[in-house]
Structure formats: C-alpha cells, structure tokens
Write a protein that holds these residues in place. Structure first.
Motif, mmCIF file in Angstrom:
data_model
loop_
_atom_site.group_PDB
_atom_site.id
_atom_site.type_symbol
_atom_site.label_atom_id
_atom_site.label_comp_id
_atom_site.label_asym_id
_atom_site.label_seq_id
_atom_site.Cartn_x
_atom_site.Cartn_y
_atom_site.Cartn_z
ATOM 1 N N GLN A 86 0.820 -1.204 0.000
ATOM 2 C CA GLN A 86 0.000 0.000 0.000
ATOM 3 C C GLN A 86 0.858 1.260 0.000
ATOM 4 O OE1 GLN A 86 -3.444 -0.177 2.460
ATOM 5 N NE2 GLN A 86 -3.831 2.023 2.404
ATOM 6 N N ASP A 87 2.039 1.199 0.606
ATOM 7 C CA ASP A 87 2.952 2.341 0.552
ATOM 8 C C ASP A 87 3.397 2.599 -0.885
ATOM 9 O OD1 ASP A 87 2.943 2.778 3.333
ATOM 10 O OD2 ASP A 87 4.466 1.215 3.618
ATOM 11 N N VAL A 88 3.700 1.516 -1.603
ATOM 12 C CA VAL A 88 4.098 1.641 -3.009
ATOM 13 C C VAL A 88 2.929 2.175 -3.829
ATOM 14 C CG1 VAL A 88 4.950 0.410 -5.041
ATOM 15 C CG2 VAL A 88 5.749 -0.240 -2.759
ATOM 16 N N LEU A 89 1.746 1.644 -3.571
ATOM 17 C CA LEU A 89 0.551 2.102 -4.277
ATOM 18 C C LEU A 89 0.328 3.592 -4.050
ATOM 19 C CD1 LEU A 89 -2.063 1.607 -5.868
ATOM 20 C CD2 LEU A 89 -3.132 0.919 -3.709
ATOM 21 N N ARG A 90 0.556 4.046 -2.829
ATOM 22 C CA ARG A 90 0.374 5.468 -2.532
ATOM 23 C C ARG A 90 1.321 6.322 -3.370
ATOM 24 N NH1 ARG A 90 -2.313 7.757 1.458
ATOM 25 N NH2 ARG A 90 -2.551 5.731 2.495
ATOM 26 N N ASP A 91 2.546 5.852 -3.563
ATOM 27 C CA ASP A 91 3.498 6.577 -4.409
ATOM 28 C C ASP A 91 3.008 6.632 -5.852
ATOM 29 O OD1 ASP A 91 5.124 6.929 -2.226
ATOM 30 O OD2 ASP A 91 6.517 5.317 -2.766
ATOM 31 N N VAL A 92 2.468 5.512 -6.338
ATOM 32 C CA VAL A 92 1.974 5.450 -7.717
ATOM 33 C C VAL A 92 0.792 6.404 -7.901
ATOM 34 C CG1 VAL A 92 0.867 3.979 -9.453
ATOM 35 C CG2 VAL A 92 2.782 3.089 -8.105
ATOM 36 N N VAL A 93 -0.156 6.345 -6.984
ATOM 37 C CA VAL A 93 -1.335 7.217 -7.086
ATOM 38 C C VAL A 93 -0.926 8.674 -6.933
ATOM 39 C CG1 VAL A 93 -3.578 7.792 -6.068
ATOM 40 C CG2 VAL A 93 -2.879 5.405 -6.276
ATOM 41 N N GLY A 94 0.006 8.948 -6.038
ATOM 42 C CA GLY A 94 0.463 10.318 -5.846
ATOM 43 C C GLY A 94 1.092 10.895 -7.101
ATOM 44 N N SER A 95 1.691 10.032 -7.931
ATOM 45 C CA SER A 95 2.310 10.491 -9.169
ATOM 46 C C SER A 95 1.317 10.591 -10.314
ATOM 47 C CB SER A 95 3.451 9.534 -9.559
ATOM 48 O OG SER A 95 4.043 9.921 -10.781
ATOM 49 N N LEU A 96 0.429 9.597 -10.427
ATOM 50 C CA LEU A 96 -0.468 9.533 -11.585
ATOM 51 C C LEU A 96 -1.851 10.127 -11.339
ATOM 52 C CD1 LEU A 96 0.356 5.958 -12.949
ATOM 53 C CD2 LEU A 96 1.226 8.168 -13.728
ATOM 54 N N ALA A 97 -2.325 10.090 -10.108
ATOM 55 C CA ALA A 97 -3.665 10.592 -9.807
ATOM 56 C C ALA A 97 -3.682 11.228 -8.421
ATOM 57 C CB ALA A 97 -4.685 9.455 -9.900
ATOM 58 N N PRO A 98 -2.905 12.291 -8.227
ATOM 59 C CA PRO A 98 -2.778 12.890 -6.888
ATOM 60 C C PRO A 98 -4.103 13.361 -6.294
ATOM 61 C CG PRO A 98 -1.845 14.334 -8.578
ATOM 62 C CD PRO A 98 -2.087 13.013 -9.225
ATOM 63 N N ALA A 99 -5.044 13.770 -7.131
ATOM 64 C CA ALA A 99 -6.335 14.240 -6.620
ATOM 65 C C ALA A 99 -7.129 13.118 -5.966
ATOM 66 C CB ALA A 99 -7.156 14.861 -7.752
ATOM 67 N N GLU A 100 -6.747 11.873 -6.245
ATOM 68 C CA GLU A 100 -7.486 10.732 -5.720
ATOM 69 C C GLU A 100 -6.870 10.153 -4.450
ATOM 70 O OE1 GLU A 100 -10.458 9.432 -6.807
ATOM 71 O OE2 GLU A 100 -10.414 11.339 -7.867
ATOM 72 N N LEU A 101 -5.786 10.746 -3.954
ATOM 73 C CA LEU A 101 -5.141 10.208 -2.757
ATOM 74 C C LEU A 101 -6.086 10.159 -1.564
ATOM 75 C CD1 LEU A 101 -1.536 11.703 -2.809
ATOM 76 C CD2 LEU A 101 -2.172 9.282 -2.817
ATOM 77 N N GLU A 102 -6.978 11.107 -1.460
ATOM 78 C CA GLU A 102 -7.898 11.119 -0.325
ATOM 79 C C GLU A 102 -8.868 9.936 -0.360
ATOM 80 O OE1 GLU A 102 -11.340 14.095 -2.117
ATOM 81 O OE2 GLU A 102 -9.821 14.882 -0.765
ATOM 82 N N LYS A 103 -9.030 9.308 -1.519
ATOM 83 C CA LYS A 103 -9.926 8.162 -1.650
ATOM 84 C C LYS A 103 -9.180 6.834 -1.579
ATOM 85 C CE LYS A 103 -12.988 10.778 -4.725
ATOM 86 N NZ LYS A 103 -13.622 10.815 -6.072
ATOM 87 N N LEU A 104 -7.864 6.900 -1.429
ATOM 88 C CA LEU A 104 -7.066 5.686 -1.509
ATOM 89 C C LEU A 104 -7.393 4.683 -0.408
ATOM 90 C CD1 LEU A 104 -4.799 4.080 -2.834
ATOM 91 C CD2 LEU A 104 -3.176 5.325 -1.409
ATOM 92 N N ASP A 105 -7.476 5.129 0.832
ATOM 93 C CA ASP A 105 -7.732 4.206 1.936
ATOM 94 C C ASP A 105 -9.077 3.497 1.769
ATOM 95 O OD1 ASP A 105 -5.309 4.854 3.084
ATOM 96 O OD2 ASP A 105 -6.156 6.342 4.447
ATOM 97 N N ALA A 106 -10.107 4.252 1.404
ATOM 98 C CA ALA A 106 -11.435 3.656 1.212
ATOM 99 C C ALA A 106 -11.422 2.675 0.044
ATOM 100 C CB ALA A 106 -12.476 4.743 0.970
ATOM 101 N N THR A 107 -10.691 3.025 -1.016
ATOM 102 C CA THR A 107 -10.613 2.135 -2.184
ATOM 103 C C THR A 107 -9.874 0.856 -1.826
ATOM 104 O OG1 THR A 107 -10.609 4.051 -3.663
ATOM 105 C CG2 THR A 107 -9.873 1.965 -4.592
ATOM 106 N N CYS A 108 -8.821 0.969 -1.015
ATOM 107 C CA CYS A 108 -8.065 -0.220 -0.602
ATOM 108 C C CYS A 108 -8.926 -1.130 0.279
ATOM 109 C CB CYS A 108 -6.797 0.188 0.130
ATOM 110 S SG CYS A 108 -5.502 0.849 -0.953
ATOM 111 N N ARG A 109 -9.753 -0.541 1.141
ATOM 112 C CA ARG A 109 -10.645 -1.365 1.963
ATOM 113 C C ARG A 109 -11.647 -2.118 1.089
ATOM 114 N NH1 ARG A 109 -10.366 3.182 5.468
ATOM 115 N NH2 ARG A 109 -12.313 4.031 4.609
ATOM 116 N N ALA A 110 -12.173 -1.441 0.088
ATOM 117 C CA ALA A 110 -13.108 -2.099 -0.822
ATOM 118 C C ALA A 110 -12.400 -3.184 -1.626
ATOM 119 C CB ALA A 110 -13.736 -1.066 -1.762
ATOM 120 N N TYR A 111 -11.153 -2.923 -2.005
ATOM 121 C CA TYR A 111 -10.388 -3.910 -2.765
ATOM 122 C C TYR A 111 -10.086 -5.140 -1.909
ATOM 123 C CZ TYR A 111 -6.755 -5.942 -5.697
ATOM 124 O OH TYR A 111 -6.023 -6.810 -6.469
#
Length: 206
Positions: free
Chosen positions: A7-32
């Motif tokens: 998830q730390d690696v995923l956060r880096d990827v999202v921060g680079s490619l879709a930074p506006a979506e970082l606030e939704k990352l935790d909820a998306t990971c729980r759903a995943y």
C-alpha cells in the motif's frame, strides 16, 4: 526501520499519476481487500485514447489492481513461470488462491527480487499496465515506481547482530551504501503507439 508495504508503493503510484485521488485511496483499498479483483481493461472515451484529461476517479481502482497484481505475481513466483499473453493468464486469476495473493500484496512487505531480474520485473510491470489500458506514460511511470520500491527493498542492508546497519552513517556524516540504486527512468523511451500489449516471455501459461 519499518518495512514498506504494497500500500505504501501504491500510494506513491497514485500520488504520481492521480494525486487528486489520494484522499480516496484508503477507502478504495478497503473495498479492494473485500473483493481483490484482477486488473480489468480501462475504458477510455473515443476522443481520449491516451487518457489526456481522464477522470482520476476512474484511474484509481485500476492502479490499485495493477500494483497489487504485480506485487502478488512477484511474491508467488509467477513472473518466472513462463507463458504467453497476459490476457490469457488473467483467466487463471479468478480462483481463491489468486485473490488471496492480491489481497495480501497490499498489506505485506514489498517482496524481494529473488531470482527475478530487474529487467524482467520492469517488462512484466509495463505489460500489466498496458494490458489494463494505461497510456504508455502511465504504464511506464507505474512500473518505474514499483520496480524502484522492489529494488531498494532487495538491496537494503540487513541489520547486524549488534543492531547497527552496515549502511549507518559514519561519525563524519557519510553513509556508505546508503545511496539508492540507479533505477533507469524509462519515461523518455515510451513510444506513442507501442502496439498491442504483450506480456514478456516470462508470462505464465494459460
């Protein structure tokens, strides 16, 4: 030092490619975690083949699935299993064991390279991203970040019995062995139209 997780690696990827979506990352990971689906092709609008201006809300679940699958494949040894097209390998990803591997990839420490070379991992990660519909630039950036995390994990010095790391700073301030490995930036080599996404020669058989 605490080990980084998927998830730390995923956060880096999202921060680079879709930074506006970082606030939704935790909820998306729980759903995943509740339903660890394999990567699915990303549908883009006809007038936006490379994703220019794509809504990041559409990109986030794709990145979660792609990064989780790459790390799960590395941890399970599937990258060295040989095979053919990634799209055929996806048909074998629906079983319970594969789903558990994807779920564990987010919370487990980043796996080591082991008997996989950096180039093999790079090729595999690029093919995963392209097969999921990421643009050449998106797939390349995703692969670069994942490979960097894995290589740094694999080359990190192990703590000595006395608790001091071989790469610890010396009294003069120098840190032998502390520099991160030289990870080639593939972004400059991305072609506009690389053709159909093909898995590397190491893709598992159908």
């Amino acid at each position: 030092m605490q080990q980084r997780t998927g998830q730390d690696v995923l956060r880096d990827v999202v921060g680079s490619l879709a930074p506006a979506e970082l606030e939704k990352l935790d909820a998306t990971c729980r759903a995943y975690a509740a339903r660890p689906y394999p990567p699915q092709p990303l549908h883009r609008s006809a007038g936006d083949p490379l994703g220019i201006g794509i809504e990041t809300a559409v990109l986030l679940p794709v990145l979660v699935a792609v990064v989780s699958q790459i790390l799960a494949d590395l941890a399970s040894g599937h990258i060295r299993a040989g095979g053919t097209r990634i799209t055929r390998w996806w048909r074998r990803r629906q079983n319970r064991e594969a789903a558990e591997g994807r779920r564990a990839a987010l919370t487990s420490p980043v796996p080591e390279l082991s008997d996989v070379t950096r180039q093999e991992l790079t090729d595999w990660a690029l093919a995963q991203g392209r097969a999921a519909g990421l643009s050449p630039a998106e797939a390349d950036e995703c692969a670069r970040i994942v490979v960097m995390a894995v290589v740094v994990r694999s080359t990190a010095p192990s703590p000595s019995p006395g608790g001091a790391s071989p790469g610890a700073a010396s009294p003069g301030g120098a840190s032998p062995g502390a520099a991160a490995p030289d990870i080639p930036d593939h972004r400059a080599t991305v072609r506009d139209d690389p053709g159909p996404a093909q898995a590397p020669a190491t893709t598992p058989p159908a």
